[in-house]
Every structure is written in C-alpha cells, then in structure tokens.
Design a protein around this motif. Structure first.
Motif, PDB file in Angstrom:
ATOM      1  N   LYS A  35       0.831  -1.207   0.000  1.00  0.00           N
ATOM      2  CA  LYS A  35       0.000   0.000   0.000  1.00  0.00           C
ATOM      3  C   LYS A  35       0.865   1.258   0.000  1.00  0.00           C
ATOM      4  CE  LYS A  35      -4.132  -1.825   2.153  1.00  0.00           C
ATOM      5  NZ  LYS A  35      -4.695  -2.177   3.433  1.00  0.00           N
ATOM      6  N   LEU A  36       2.103   1.105   0.427  1.00  0.00           N
ATOM      7  CA  LEU A  36       2.997   2.258   0.485  1.00  0.00           C
ATOM      8  C   LEU A  36       4.275   1.945  -0.273  1.00  0.00           C
ATOM      9  CD1 LEU A  36       2.828   3.202   4.303  1.00  0.00           C
ATOM     10  CD2 LEU A  36       1.440   4.104   2.451  1.00  0.00           C
ATOM     11  N   SER A  37       4.889   2.984  -0.854  1.00  0.00           N
ATOM     12  CA  SER A  37       6.196   2.788  -1.489  1.00  0.00           C
ATOM     13  C   SER A  37       7.226   2.611  -0.373  1.00  0.00           C
ATOM     14  CB  SER A  37       6.546   4.014  -2.325  1.00  0.00           C
ATOM     15  OG  SER A  37       6.796   5.090  -1.448  1.00  0.00           O
ATOM     16  N   LEU A  38       8.413   2.150  -0.748  1.00  0.00           N
ATOM     17  CA  LEU A  38       9.441   1.934   0.276  1.00  0.00           C
ATOM     18  C   LEU A  38       9.789   3.271   0.957  1.00  0.00           C
ATOM     19  CD1 LEU A  38      11.038  -0.313   1.550  1.00  0.00           C
ATOM     20  CD2 LEU A  38      12.832   0.033  -0.153  1.00  0.00           C
ATOM     21  N   ALA A  39       9.858   4.338   0.148  1.00  0.00           N
ATOM     22  CA  ALA A  39      10.169   5.663   0.725  1.00  0.00           C
ATOM     23  C   ALA A  39       9.102   6.066   1.736  1.00  0.00           C
ATOM     24  CB  ALA A  39      10.266   6.706  -0.386  1.00  0.00           C
ATOM     25  N   GLU A  40       7.863   5.742   1.442  1.00  0.00           N
ATOM     26  CA  GLU A  40       6.782   6.078   2.378  1.00  0.00           C
ATOM     27  C   GLU A  40       6.866   5.224   3.642  1.00  0.00           C
ATOM     28  OE1 GLU A  40       3.612   7.496  -1.071  1.00  0.00           O
ATOM     29  OE2 GLU A  40       3.374   5.535  -0.138  1.00  0.00           O
ATOM     30  N   VAL A  41       7.301   3.969   3.461  1.00  0.00           N
ATOM     31  CA  VAL A  41       7.464   3.110   4.646  1.00  0.00           C
ATOM     32  C   VAL A  41       8.554   3.687   5.554  1.00  0.00           C
ATOM     33  CG1 VAL A  41       8.147   0.816   5.494  1.00  0.00           C
ATOM     34  CG2 VAL A  41       6.628   1.006   3.520  1.00  0.00           C
ATOM     35  N   TYR A  42       9.682   4.120   4.949  1.00  0.00           N
ATOM     36  CA  TYR A  42      10.777   4.687   5.769  1.00  0.00           C
ATOM     37  C   TYR A  42      10.259   5.833   6.624  1.00  0.00           C
ATOM     38  CZ  TYR A  42      14.302   2.500   2.642  1.00  0.00           C
ATOM     39  OH  TYR A  42      15.068   1.638   1.919  1.00  0.00           O
ATOM     40  N   ILE A  43       9.565   6.746   5.973  1.00  0.00           N
ATOM     41  CA  ILE A  43       9.160   7.954   6.693  1.00  0.00           C
ATOM     42  C   ILE A  43       8.020   7.651   7.669  1.00  0.00           C
ATOM     43  CG2 ILE A  43       7.508   9.013   5.034  1.00  0.00           C
ATOM     44  CD1 ILE A  43      10.345  10.869   6.753  1.00  0.00           C
ATOM     45  N   SER A  44       7.097   6.755   7.271  1.00  0.00           N
ATOM     46  CA  SER A  44       5.968   6.449   8.173  1.00  0.00           C
ATOM     47  C   SER A  44       6.449   5.748   9.433  1.00  0.00           C
ATOM     48  CB  SER A  44       4.941   5.546   7.481  1.00  0.00           C
ATOM     49  OG  SER A  44       4.451   6.171   6.335  1.00  0.00           O
ATOM     50  N   ILE A  45       7.345   4.794   9.248  1.00  0.00           N
ATOM     51  CA  ILE A  45       7.847   4.064  10.422  1.00  0.00           C
ATOM     52  C   ILE A  45       8.621   5.026  11.328  1.00  0.00           C
ATOM     53  CG2 ILE A  45       9.546   2.306  11.132  1.00  0.00           C
ATOM     54  CD1 ILE A  45       7.136   0.870  10.250  1.00  0.00           C
ATOM     55  N   THR A  46       9.425   5.902  10.712  1.00  0.00           N
ATOM     56  CA  THR A  46      10.196   6.847  11.524  1.00  0.00           C
ATOM     57  C   THR A  46       9.250   7.764  12.294  1.00  0.00           C
ATOM     58  OG1 THR A  46      11.897   6.773   9.846  1.00  0.00           O
ATOM     59  CG2 THR A  46      12.086   8.539  11.450  1.00  0.00           C
ATOM     60  N   GLU A  47       8.179   8.211  11.651  1.00  0.00           N
ATOM     61  CA  GLU A  47       7.247   9.099  12.357  1.00  0.00           C
ATOM     62  C   GLU A  47       6.485   8.361  13.456  1.00  0.00           C
ATOM     63  OE1 GLU A  47       6.817  12.651   9.108  1.00  0.00           O
ATOM     64  OE2 GLU A  47       5.024  11.464   9.529  1.00  0.00           O
ATOM     65  N   LEU A  48       6.182   7.096  13.209  1.00  0.00           N
ATOM     66  CA  LEU A  48       5.535   6.312  14.272  1.00  0.00           C
ATOM     67  C   LEU A  48       6.482   6.181  15.460  1.00  0.00           C
ATOM     68  CD1 LEU A  48       3.791   3.474  12.222  1.00  0.00           C
ATOM     69  CD2 LEU A  48       2.640   5.077  13.730  1.00  0.00           C
TER      70      LEU A  48
END
Ligand code: HEM
Length: 477
Positions: free
Chosen positions: A305-318
């Motif tokens: 559902k998310l690109s790898l770049a989005e996963v990096y930033i989403s996980i970091t923000e979580l």
C-alpha cells in the motif's frame, strides 16, 4: 484545559507537541469557515462573526517577554493557563512561525473537532518538511491514504493484542534492569532517574513492534548503532524546538540548523538500514517459497500500500510519536503512585486479584482492571473547569460505579485526540503502559525518597519532570 494539554496545573504529562498543529488548523478554520467557530461577543450579537484578527492575545513581543524575561520558556503549559485567565477561553498567540489560536474549553474543542470533515489538516512542522524536501524524500502523499495503510494493525484492539508477546519480552527486560539498578544502589532500594530508564523501555518497546527486531536499549551495554539511534532521536527532538526560534537568515551563524539536519540524517539512516534488513529477509524467504509472517513492518511491506520511501518515513514518524509519549506517561504514573500509598494499595489489590504474581497479564486480564485504566487516565489530561479537585490525583473519578465519578464533558479529556486524526498508536501505547504497570505493581511497592521535594513539570515538547525522579522500589513478598 487546552486541547491535548495534560493535567494543566498539577500536570503530569503533556502532549503539547501535538497542540500546535491543531491550533494552526483552527486558525485556518476560523479564517476560511466563518461561523464554524466564533466567540460570543458584541460583534457576534450584531450578526458579524469575529475573525482571527479580532481575537485577544499577546503580541509576538509580549510572548517573547513571557518566554524569556518572565521565565516561561520551559513552562509554556503554565503560560497557557495564565493566558487563559487573562484572555478567556479563546485567544491568539504567536510562536516562531506558528500563528496559533488556542481554545481552552471542552465546548470549543468539541466545536473544532466536529467541523473537521473527513480529511482533517494538521500543519506541517515546516522545518521537518524542509529537511525532507532538502533530502528529496517523499513529501508525504495525502494523509488519508497513508493513514489508511497504517491503521489496520495499529488501531484495532484485536490486532494490537497480537503484540502482547513482544511487549511482555520488553517488560521482562525492564524488570530485570530495574532489579539490577536497585541492587546496585547505595541502599539497595533506590532507582535514580526512573524516567530515563523508562525512556529506554519506550524506545525498545515501540522499535520491537515497528522494526520487528530487538535493539538492546535495556541491556547493560547498549549496542553502538542503538546508541546512535537514541541520540539522533533525542537530538532531533531537542533541536527541533531550538531551530523554530531562529530565523532562516541566522542559520549561517548558529550551528543549530546544521545539527538538526545531521540528527535527521542519522535517524533516517539507522531506520532505513533496519527496514532494509527486513526487506532482504522477506525477499529471501519468498525466494525459498516460505510463508512470510511477521508483525507491523512485514504487514506494511507486504501489503504494497505504500512505497518503500513512504514506509521509511511512516515508520520513523511512528517511532517519533511512540517513544517519549508512552514512557513519560508511565514515569508520571509511577511518581503519583509512589506519593499515594492508598491508591497504590488499591491498584495492587486489583492487579493481584485478577492476575496474581507469577502470571503474565493478558488482554483479557486487562479488561478486568478498571482501576488500573483509571490510574493511567487520571495521569493523562483533563479539564480543571470540569473536574472537582482537578489538581488532586483521584483515579476513582473515572470509575463507573464510584461515588466520586465525575460527570464530565466528553471533550474535557482527550489525551489521544478524537476523530479520524486521533493518535494512531493509542492501542499500542495502552498495551505497553498497562502491561508494564501491571507487572511493576505485581513485583514492587514504590515510594518517594524521604524529604524529596515535589517534582514540577517542564515543557520539552511534552511535559517532562523538571528534575530526575528517584523512587524506592521495595520487592513484594
Ligand atoms: C501515552 C501515549 C500517547 C499519547 C498521549 C499520544 C497522543 C497523541 C495525540 C494527542 C495526537 C494528535 C491527535 C490529533 O492531532 O488529533 C497523536 C498523534 C499521533 N500519534 Fe500518538 N500518543 C501516544 C502514543 C503514541 C504511540 C505509541 C505511537 C506510535 C505507535 C503514536 C503515534 C502517533 C502518530 C503517528 C500521530 C499522528 C497521527 C496523524 O496525524 O495521522 N502515538 N498522539
């Protein structure tokens, strides 16, 4: 009460970090949706709605005077209480780039939240966004799509309960570490600076869920990469506040912006390498035809559902949202319990009757511990206008059948926010805090050190203790 500000005067723990974005949104709400939120006034009576420019509030210079001359720089929560007294329940204030409308009554908060619509907006932290733009990372596609990808395994009670085994593993490490520190102390009882130990617990807890790997924050020798990670998060959050106060043109003279960017670089670098390791592991498993099973990260990576770049930033923000919020709440909870033997005893009796020492609490046990939940709720925010004796620690007020049950406005305590934009990590935070509190209470009785002065909160994004919390831990038989 101010939205998301926690126990405003007596104050335990606060989530002021999340306050500014909401307020900026409110400012826009007032400008763009006239009539959605208005103060009663002569103007309103005359049929003319007020705009943001009509609101009372300190000028930029007055705010600077309050912060730097009157000494409220690390007590902005107390300044807000004073400003509410001076200007009423709705006022405008300016901090650095933020032009903020503060709302400080349950009714006004309700009005704001009810008109948010399907895609509530929170202001971007401009300097966070600037960093991301500078490094060419994802500037974040629409919030709703990302949030819909993040929600399913985070917010549902049943899904969050799947993290119970890993949270217990981390709580066991916390107990072991506290026992070691206790035995090493001069009187074999005192744990010095409990908040810093709980911070390590918070970091390990949320990382073990997000990265599906143990980082070793609670070990005697913290691994170098983990230390790098902890330092980067800490530096970034600390510098984040400093950077806001300095205009862009001064970045050439002062080191803060450069250090802020370095801290982000470090942070993203460690997060990326942890995520890349998982990606490689999943790829290897898939190439061998193995079934891929995992927790949060595996779910995000494999759901596409998310690109790898989005996963990096989403996980970091979580991660950034989930470390100090949880640990700080726990620190204040233990502090309040240590100061009130009666409440602590009542909590102990409840925990032991539902889940005796030696048994690990389950989510089913938790559902039978209303007092424990009330203790955490009482530590988090509520409105001093809505609760009698708001400055006292009275968990009973949250119990359905208690005579001290308060009849409060539903928006008078919203520590996790409300509505679609509310905290994505609420269930995980609760799981961590409940399990840790339950097991700590099973094992120890805690008290403050004799003659220790009352610890006041100070603002460092959240409301943190202004001095180290030292508590005595007496093992229970
Ligand atoms: C006691 C613990 C916590 C408290 C009191 C808390 C409180 C909040 C509040 C008040 C908001 C803003 C809601 C709004 O703007 O309407 C928020 C947002 C958020 N929280 Fe938490 N939080 C906690 C723990 C966590 C944890 C453990 C995580 C990570 C797993 C987390 C991740 C986030 C994220 C990512 C957001 C932004 C959500 C969005 O804008 O869509 N929080 N939290």
């Amino acid at each position: 009460m101010l939205f998301s500000l926690v126990r405003s005067d007596r104050l335990a723990v606060g989530v002021v970090r999340k306050l500014a974005p909401l307020n900026e949104f409110i400012a826009r709400g007032i400008k763009c949706q006239s009539g959605a939120l208005h103060a009663q006034s002569a103007a309103a009576e005359a049929g003319k709605h007020k705009t943001i420019d009509d609101l009372p509030g300190p000028s930029l210079t007055t705010t600077a005077y309050w912060l730097f001359i009157k000494g409220y720089a690390d007590k902005s929560h107390a300044m807000q209480v004073e400003h509410k007294r001076l200007y009423g329940p709705i006022w405008r204030s300016r901090f650095g780039p933020f032009d903020v409308v503060n709302v400080a009554s349950a009714d006004l908060i309700k009005q704001v939240i009810l008109q948010e619509g399907r895609y509530p907006v929170r202001t971007d932290l401009s300097h966070w966004k600037e960093y991301r733009d500078m490094r060419g990372q994802a500037t974040g596609p629409e919030w709703y799509r990302i949030r819909s990808a993040l929600n399913p395994k985070m917010l549902k009670l049943k899904e969050a309960a799947a993290y119970a085994p890993i949270v217990h593993e981390v709580v066991s490490d916390l107990l072991q570490r506290l026992e070691l520190l206790r035995l090493r102390s001069h009187d074999q009882r005192t744990i010095h600076d409990l908040a810093s130990e709980l911070y390590k617990f918070g970091f390990e807890g949320i990382s073990s869920i997000l990265f599906e790997t143990r980082l070793g924050c609670l070990q005697e020798e913290i691994p170098t990469d983990t230390l790098r990670f902890i330092t980067a998060v800490n530096d970034m959050l600390t510098l984040s506040e400093t950077v806001l106060f300095f205009p862009r043109w001064s970045r050439g003279f002062f080191p803060f912006w450069k250090r802020f960017v370095q801290a982000w670089d470090e942070l993203i670098d460690v997060a990326r390498s942890l995520i890349d390791k998982k990606v490689k592991q999943i790829e290897d498993q898939m190439s061998c035809g193995e079934q891929v099973e995992g927790m949060y990260l595996t779910y995000l990576l494999s759901s596409n559902k998310l690109s790898l770049a989005e996963v990096y930033i989403s996980i970091t923000e979580l991660l950034l949202g989930g470390v100090d919020t949880t640990s700080n709440t726990l620190s204040w909870t233990l502090y309040h319990l240590a100061r009130d033997a009666e409440i602590q005893k009542r909590l102990y009796d409840e925990v032991i009757s539902v889940c005796p020492k030696g048994e690990l609490p389950t989510t089913d046990h938790l559902s039978r511990m209303p007092f424990m939940k009330a203790v955490i709720k009482e530590t988090l925010s509520h409105d001093e206008n809505e609760f009698p004796d708001a400055e006292r620690f009275i968990p009973e007020r949250w119990l359905r059948d208690s005579p001290s049950r308060s009849q409060h406005h539903p928006y008078s305590s919203v520590p996790f926010g409300v509505g679609v934009r509310a905290c994505v990590g609420k269930r995980v935070a609760e799981l961590e805090m409940y399990f840790a509190l339950c097991r700590l209470v099973q094992h120890y009785e805690f008290s403050t050190v004799d003659g220790a002065p009352t610890i006041q909160p100070k603002t460092r994004t959240l409301l943190i203790p202004s001095e180290p919390i030292d508590l005595r831990f007496l093992p229970r038989a």
